[in-house]
Design an enzyme around this catalytic site. Structure first.
Site, PDB file in Angstrom:
ATOM      1  CE  LYS A  33      -3.951  -2.289   2.157  1.00 37.84           C
ATOM      2  NZ  LYS A  33      -5.035  -2.181   3.174  1.00 37.84           N
TER       3      LYS A  33
ATOM      4  CE1 TYR B 214      -9.455  -3.074   0.158  1.00 38.11           C
ATOM      5  CE2 TYR B 214      -8.544  -1.199  -1.010  1.00 38.11           C
ATOM      6  CZ  TYR B 214      -8.378  -2.311  -0.202  1.00 38.11           C
ATOM      7  OH  TYR B 214      -7.121  -2.657   0.244  1.00 38.11           O
TER       8      TYR B 214
ATOM      9  CG  ASN C  53      -3.745  -2.422   6.692  1.00 38.25           C
ATOM     10  OD1 ASN C  53      -3.588  -2.048   5.538  1.00 38.25           O
ATOM     11  ND2 ASN C  53      -4.740  -3.216   7.058  1.00 38.25           N
TER      12      ASN C  53
ATOM     13  CG  HIS D  84      -5.643  -6.288  -0.029  1.00 37.09           C
ATOM     14  ND1 HIS D  84      -6.798  -6.346   0.700  1.00 37.09           N
ATOM     15  CD2 HIS D  84      -5.806  -7.143  -1.076  1.00 37.09           C
ATOM     16  CE1 HIS D  84      -7.642  -7.186   0.094  1.00 37.09           C
ATOM     17  NE2 HIS D  84      -7.057  -7.684  -0.982  1.00 37.09           N
TER      18      HIS D  84
ATOM     19  CD  GLU E 132      -8.877  -9.359  -3.464  1.00 34.00           C
ATOM     20  OE1 GLU E 132      -9.725  -8.974  -2.637  1.00 34.00           O
ATOM     21  OE2 GLU E 132      -7.700  -9.662  -3.135  1.00 34.00           O
TER      22      GLU E 132
HETATM   23  P1  CMP Z   1      -7.480  -4.545   3.623  1.00 32.84           P
HETATM   24  O1  CMP Z   1      -7.050  -5.909   3.997  1.00 32.84           O
HETATM   25  O2  CMP Z   1      -6.916  -3.958   2.379  1.00 32.84           O
HETATM   26  O3  CMP Z   1      -9.089  -4.534   3.483  1.00 32.84           O
HETATM   27  C1  CMP Z   1      -9.861  -3.368   3.724  1.00 32.84           C
HETATM   28  C2  CMP Z   1      -9.050  -2.212   4.224  1.00 32.84           C
HETATM   29  O4  CMP Z   1      -9.792  -1.172   4.810  1.00 32.84           O
HETATM   30  C3  CMP Z   1      -8.131  -2.687   5.328  1.00 32.84           C
HETATM   31  O5  CMP Z   1      -7.139  -3.546   4.827  1.00 32.84           O
HETATM   32  C4  CMP Z   1      -7.670  -1.353   5.899  1.00 32.84           C
HETATM   33  O6  CMP Z   1      -6.681  -0.747   5.086  1.00 32.84           O
HETATM   34  C5  CMP Z   1      -8.941  -0.491   5.747  1.00 32.84           C
HETATM   35  N1  CMP Z   1      -9.668  -0.283   6.998  1.00 32.84           N
HETATM   36  C6  CMP Z   1      -9.786   0.905   7.623  1.00 32.84           C
HETATM   37  N2  CMP Z   1     -10.543   0.791   8.712  1.00 32.84           N
HETATM   38  C7  CMP Z   1     -10.921  -0.498   8.800  1.00 32.84           C
HETATM   39  C8  CMP Z   1     -11.725  -1.222   9.729  1.00 32.84           C
HETATM   40  N3  CMP Z   1     -12.298  -0.645  10.788  1.00 32.84           N
HETATM   41  N4  CMP Z   1     -11.905  -2.548   9.514  1.00 32.84           N
HETATM   42  C9  CMP Z   1     -11.345  -3.153   8.440  1.00 32.84           C
HETATM   43  N5  CMP Z   1     -10.574  -2.501   7.524  1.00 32.84           N
HETATM   44  C10 CMP Z   1     -10.363  -1.185   7.714  1.00 32.84           C
END
Ligand code: CMP
Length: 139
Positions: free
Chosen positions: A10, A50, A113, A116, A127
């Site tokens: 990311k 998303y 974070n 993904h 995906e």
């Molecule tokens: P990812 O695994 O890419 O899937 C959805 C993304 O939304 C997650 O990682 C985070 O980057 C983002 N995100 C932000 N807030 C939340 C939340 N409360 N719960 C889950 N995903 C979140």
């Protein structure tokens, strides 16, 4: 079984120039990078990727974050690649991620974070198709 999964490094990680450190974690876990591209997601692409989160309160902010800088999209291949990648990534919330995981060591927040990874075989297939054609994937 040998599986393929989609990984995204990311914008928080490309900004800090730690894509190599992250890929090293995948490789040390036995995952092989069989396709890789550094791209900038358009708003349309981020929204579509998303779409499953469209009704969540964090959707707008997530789309803004994912389009804030380059990402590295990759196909990872290996034994149980989907579950293995999720293990190496750690929990979505870095505060809850296990020691030694990518998110524990690198994530800045629940949103930023660092990585993904696909969560199941069907999502992995979808995906991967979202970003790559069969010809892009060299196993
Ligand atoms: P990812 O695994 O890419 O899937 C959805 C993304 O939304 C997650 O990682 C985070 O980057 C983002 N995100 C932000 N807030 C939340 C939340 N409360 N719960 C889950 N995903 C979140």
């Amino acid at each position: 079984a040998i599986e393929r999964t989609l990984s995204i490094i990311k914008p928080d990680a490309t900004r800090r120039n730690i894509t190599g450190e992250i890929v090293a974690r995948f490789e040390k876990a036995g995952l092989r990078v069989v396709a890789s591209r550094r791209i900038r997601l358009s708003e349309m692409q981020a929204k579509a990727f998303y779409a499953v989160h469209a009704e969540k309160p964090f959707y707008g902010s997530l789309v803004a974050f994912m389009t804030s800088g380059p990402v590295v999209v990759q196909v990872l291949e290996g034994e149980n690649a989907i579950a293995k990648n999720r293990e190496v990534m750690g929990a979505t919330n870095p505060e809850k991620a296990a020691p030694g995981t990518i998110r524990k060591d690198f994530a800045e927040s629940m949103e930023a974070n660092s990585v993904h990874g696909s969560d199941a075989p069907e999502t992995a297939a979808n995906e991967i198709k979202f970003f790559f054609s069969d010809l892009d994937i060299v196993g």
